[in-house]
Design an enzyme around this catalytic site. Structure first.
Site, short mmCIF file in Angstrom:
data_model
loop_
_atom_site.label_atom_id
_atom_site.label_comp_id
_atom_site.label_asym_id
_atom_site.label_seq_id
_atom_site.Cartn_x
_atom_site.Cartn_y
_atom_site.Cartn_z
N TYR A 174 -44.29 83.00 9.35
CA TYR A 174 -44.85 81.67 9.13
C TYR A 174 -44.89 81.18 10.17
O TYR A 174 -43.96 80.85 11.19
CB TYR A 174 -43.71 80.79 8.12
CG TYR A 174 -44.15 79.37 7.76
CD1 TYR A 174 -45.41 78.85 8.05
CD2 TYR A 174 -43.32 78.34 7.55
CE1 TYR A 174 -46.04 77.41 7.89
CE2 TYR A 174 -43.60 76.98 7.23
CZ TYR A 174 -44.70 76.53 7.04
OH TYR A 174 -45.35 75.29 7.21
N LYS B 124 -48.12 83.18 6.94
CA LYS B 124 -48.84 81.86 6.53
C LYS B 124 -49.16 81.13 7.98
O LYS B 124 -48.22 80.74 8.86
CB LYS B 124 -47.77 81.04 6.04
CG LYS B 124 -47.94 79.66 5.49
CD LYS B 124 -46.88 78.99 4.91
CE LYS B 124 -47.11 77.14 4.53
NZ LYS B 124 -46.08 76.71 4.02
#
Length: 204
Positions: free
Chosen positions: A138, A166
């Site tokens: 992320y 992400k």
């Protein structure tokens, strides 16, 4: 070409962790889970930063993950936010999530520390080597103060259980670069305003 199994395709909602009178409100969490699934969520993220993960202690984390796993009941994949700015702590949380049945782990970059490219690589490799569940990296530099460079993504792409990223930087062109040079990484966007352009560039 991505040769790794797709963890999920579509929208994964990062759930809040509801509290009542200083304690986790499991009834409210159950309602949130059902509402999201009934309205088409493809996966759920438990204890991400939206879920106030830094404010939940270890015992509470295990209770939330175990409860959510049961409440979801296999209807959609469950990812658990296990990233911290301490590699050993992140390993412990990821191993615990795996033991409790998580379908994957979402690992934010170490915040505040501003790790170098080599430091980021070492951090993620250490975690990936400690578990077998899929890992989603992320990247949210506006919150963490560090932006994962493309060179690190390219090296992480070859790690068997690092399945994707992400990507929540403000640079939409970075998604094109990741999709074009990191074939074994699935890309999702963390920015609502980038959903349509990100999909057009190859994100899921």
């Amino acid at each position: 070409m991505n040769t790794k199994k797709l963890v999920f395709e579509g929208c994964a909602t990062a759930l809040v962790t509801p509290f009542k009178n200083g304690k986790i409100d499991f009834k409210a969490l159950s309602r949130l889970i059902d509402f999201q699934i009934e309205n088409g969520a493809s996966a759920l993220v438990i204890l991400g930063t939206t879920g106030e993960s830094p404010c939940v202690d270890f015992d509470e984390r295990d209770e939330v993950v175990a409860f959510a796993k049961d409440a979801i009941g296999g209807r959609v994949p469950m990812l658990v936010g296990t990233g911290t700015n301490n590699t050993k702590t992140s390993i412990k949380l990821t191993q615990s999530a795996e033991k409790l049945g998580a379908d994957g782990a979402l690992l934010v970059t170490p915040y505040y520390n501003k790790a170098t490219a080599d430091g980021l690589l070492a951090h993620y490799l250490a975690i990936a080597n400690s578990v077998s569940i899929p890992i989603v990296v992320y990247n949210v530099p506006s919150r963490t103060g560090v932006d994962i460079p493309l060179s690190v993504y390219q090296r992480l792409a070859s790690v068997p259980n690092i399945y994707g990223v992400k990507e929540a930087s403000s640079d939409i062109s970075k998604i094109t670069k990741i999709c074009g040079s990191c074939g074994d990484l699935t890309v999702w966007t963390g920015n609502d305003e980038h959903i349509v352009p990100a999909i057009s560039l190859g994100a899921q």
